[in-house]
Motif scaffolding. Structure first.
Motif, PDB file in Angstrom:
ATOM      1  N   LYS A 196      65.910  52.987  30.971  1.00  0.00           N
ATOM      2  CA  LYS A 196      65.651  53.122  29.542  1.00  0.00           C
ATOM      3  C   LYS A 196      66.964  52.990  28.778  1.00  0.00           C
ATOM      4  CE  LYS A 196      63.620  56.064  26.116  1.00  0.00           C
ATOM      5  NZ  LYS A 196      63.186  57.376  25.742  1.00  0.00           N
ATOM      6  N   ARG A 197      66.912  52.191  27.736  1.00  0.00           N
ATOM      7  CA  ARG A 197      68.121  51.969  26.936  1.00  0.00           C
ATOM      8  C   ARG A 197      68.309  53.108  25.951  1.00  0.00           C
ATOM      9  NH1 ARG A 197      69.645  46.332  24.027  1.00  0.00           N
ATOM     10  NH2 ARG A 197      71.727  46.946  23.464  1.00  0.00           N
ATOM     11  N   ASN A 198      69.528  53.564  25.810  1.00  0.00           N
ATOM     12  CA  ASN A 198      69.827  54.672  24.914  1.00  0.00           C
ATOM     13  C   ASN A 198      70.128  54.123  23.520  1.00  0.00           C
ATOM     14  OD1 ASN A 198      70.604  56.978  23.651  1.00  0.00           O
ATOM     15  ND2 ASN A 198      72.021  57.620  25.244  1.00  0.00           N
ATOM     16  N   TYR A 199      69.068  53.979  22.706  1.00  0.00           N
ATOM     17  CA  TYR A 199      69.221  53.392  21.382  1.00  0.00           C
ATOM     18  C   TYR A 199      70.015  54.280  20.439  1.00  0.00           C
ATOM     19  CZ  TYR A 199      65.955  49.798  22.782  1.00  0.00           C
ATOM     20  OH  TYR A 199      65.359  48.752  23.425  1.00  0.00           O
ATOM     21  N   LEU A 200      69.961  55.593  20.636  1.00  0.00           N
ATOM     22  CA  LEU A 200      70.749  56.486  19.789  1.00  0.00           C
ATOM     23  C   LEU A 200      72.236  56.226  19.978  1.00  0.00           C
ATOM     24  CD1 LEU A 200      70.926  58.818  17.789  1.00  0.00           C
ATOM     25  CD2 LEU A 200      70.834  60.384  19.732  1.00  0.00           C
ATOM     26  N   LEU A 201      72.665  56.070  21.209  1.00  0.00           N
ATOM     27  CA  LEU A 201      74.074  55.794  21.486  1.00  0.00           C
ATOM     28  C   LEU A 201      74.499  54.444  20.891  1.00  0.00           C
ATOM     29  CD1 LEU A 201      76.657  56.729  22.848  1.00  0.00           C
ATOM     30  CD2 LEU A 201      75.876  55.595  24.929  1.00  0.00           C
ATOM     31  N   VAL A 202      73.639  53.454  21.001  1.00  0.00           N
ATOM     32  CA  VAL A 202      73.938  52.141  20.422  1.00  0.00           C
ATOM     33  C   VAL A 202      74.074  52.264  18.907  1.00  0.00           C
ATOM     34  CG1 VAL A 202      73.019  49.817  20.018  1.00  0.00           C
ATOM     35  CG2 VAL A 202      72.842  50.863  22.295  1.00  0.00           C
ATOM     36  N   PHE A 203      73.161  52.992  18.270  1.00  0.00           N
ATOM     37  CA  PHE A 203      73.216  53.199  16.822  1.00  0.00           C
ATOM     38  C   PHE A 203      74.505  53.906  16.424  1.00  0.00           C
ATOM     39  CE2 PHE A 203      72.388  56.258  13.350  1.00  0.00           C
ATOM     40  CZ  PHE A 203      72.256  55.357  12.310  1.00  0.00           C
ATOM     41  N   LEU A 204      74.860  54.962  17.127  1.00  0.00           N
ATOM     42  CA  LEU A 204      76.070  55.708  16.788  1.00  0.00           C
ATOM     43  C   LEU A 204      77.324  54.850  16.945  1.00  0.00           C
ATOM     44  CD1 LEU A 204      75.211  59.182  18.323  1.00  0.00           C
ATOM     45  CD2 LEU A 204      75.190  58.524  15.915  1.00  0.00           C
ATOM     46  N   MET A 205      77.343  54.023  17.967  1.00  0.00           N
ATOM     47  CA  MET A 205      78.495  53.130  18.149  1.00  0.00           C
ATOM     48  C   MET A 205      78.551  52.068  17.057  1.00  0.00           C
ATOM     49  SD  MET A 205      80.355  54.287  20.437  1.00  0.00           S
ATOM     50  CE  MET A 205      81.489  52.934  20.502  1.00  0.00           C
ATOM     51  N   MET A 206      77.382  51.572  16.635  1.00  0.00           N
ATOM     52  CA  MET A 206      77.349  50.583  15.552  1.00  0.00           C
ATOM     53  C   MET A 206      77.838  51.189  14.242  1.00  0.00           C
ATOM     54  SD  MET A 206      73.864  48.453  16.240  1.00  0.00           S
ATOM     55  CE  MET A 206      74.083  47.419  14.809  1.00  0.00           C
ATOM     56  N   ILE A 207      77.594  52.475  14.051  1.00  0.00           N
ATOM     57  CA  ILE A 207      78.053  53.156  12.844  1.00  0.00           C
ATOM     58  C   ILE A 207      79.552  53.465  12.927  1.00  0.00           C
ATOM     59  CG2 ILE A 207      77.846  55.321  11.546  1.00  0.00           C
ATOM     60  CD1 ILE A 207      75.577  53.334  11.034  1.00  0.00           C
ATOM     61  N   ALA A 208      80.020  53.870  14.087  1.00  0.00           N
ATOM     62  CA  ALA A 208      81.405  54.316  14.232  1.00  0.00           C
ATOM     63  C   ALA A 208      82.412  53.167  14.398  1.00  0.00           C
ATOM     64  CB  ALA A 208      81.518  55.264  15.421  1.00  0.00           C
ATOM     65  N   TRP A 209      82.007  52.090  15.043  1.00  0.00           N
ATOM     66  CA  TRP A 209      82.952  51.032  15.395  1.00  0.00           C
ATOM     67  C   TRP A 209      83.687  50.428  14.195  1.00  0.00           C
ATOM     68  CZ3 TRP A 209      85.332  49.875  19.653  1.00  0.00           C
ATOM     69  CH2 TRP A 209      86.019  48.688  19.735  1.00  0.00           C
ATOM     70  N   PRO A 210      83.005  50.043  13.113  1.00  0.00           N
ATOM     71  CA  PRO A 210      83.752  49.461  11.982  1.00  0.00           C
ATOM     72  C   PRO A 210      84.768  50.424  11.367  1.00  0.00           C
ATOM     73  CG  PRO A 210      81.410  49.047  11.739  1.00  0.00           C
ATOM     74  CD  PRO A 210      81.566  49.995  12.870  1.00  0.00           C
ATOM     75  N   MET A 211      84.401  51.696  11.281  1.00  0.00           N
ATOM     76  CA  MET A 211      85.318  52.671  10.702  1.00  0.00           C
ATOM     77  C   MET A 211      86.533  52.871  11.611  1.00  0.00           C
ATOM     78  SD  MET A 211      85.919  54.417   8.080  1.00  0.00           S
ATOM     79  CE  MET A 211      84.356  54.156   7.319  1.00  0.00           C
ATOM     80  N   MET A 212      86.299  52.958  12.893  1.00  0.00           N
ATOM     81  CA  MET A 212      87.413  53.107  13.831  1.00  0.00           C
ATOM     82  C   MET A 212      88.333  51.887  13.772  1.00  0.00           C
ATOM     83  SD  MET A 212      85.735  54.982  17.184  1.00  0.00           S
ATOM     84  CE  MET A 212      84.830  53.543  17.659  1.00  0.00           C
TER      85      MET A 212
END
Length: 85
Positions: free
Chosen positions: A2-18
Motif C-alpha cells: 500500500k502506498r503511503n499517500y500522506l507521506l507523499v503529500f507531506l513531502m510535496m508540501i515541504a519540498w519547495p519550502m526546503m
C-alpha cells in the motif's frame, strides 16, 4: 504494498519550502526572489496541492477546486489533509 499517500503529500508540501530556504542559505538567490517564491508557494502551490488531495480523498468535487484559493478555506479540512492516509 500500500502506498503511503500522506507521506507523499507531506513531502510535496515541504519540498519547495526546503528548496527555497536551502537556496537562500547557499547564496544562490536573494531575498527578493525568495519572497516571490514564498508568495507563489503560499497563494498558488500549497492551495492547489491541498485541493487535489481533498479531491482524491473524496471530500470535495473537482468543480470546487477553485475554493481552495480562498484564504483559510482549507482550514476546516486540516485534520483530513494531515492525518488521513
Amino acid at each position: 504494498m500500500k502506498r503511503n499517500y500522506l507521506l507523499v503529500f507531506l513531502m510535496m508540501i515541504a519540498w519547495p519550502m526546503m528548496t527555497l530556504v536551502l537556496m537562500v542559505r547557499m547564496g544562490l538567490i536573494n531575498s527578493t526572489i525568495f519572497t516571490l517564491g514564498l508568495v507563489i508557494y503560499a497563494f498558488l502551490y500549497h492551495p492547489y496541492i491541498s485541493a487535489k488531495r481533498l479531491v482524491k480523498l473524496g471530500v470535495i468535487e473537482s468543480k470546487d477546486l477553485w475554493k481552495s484559493f480562498i484564504p483559510f478555506w482549507n482550514m476546516k479540512y486540516f485534520d483530513l489533509l494531515y492525518t488521513r492516509n
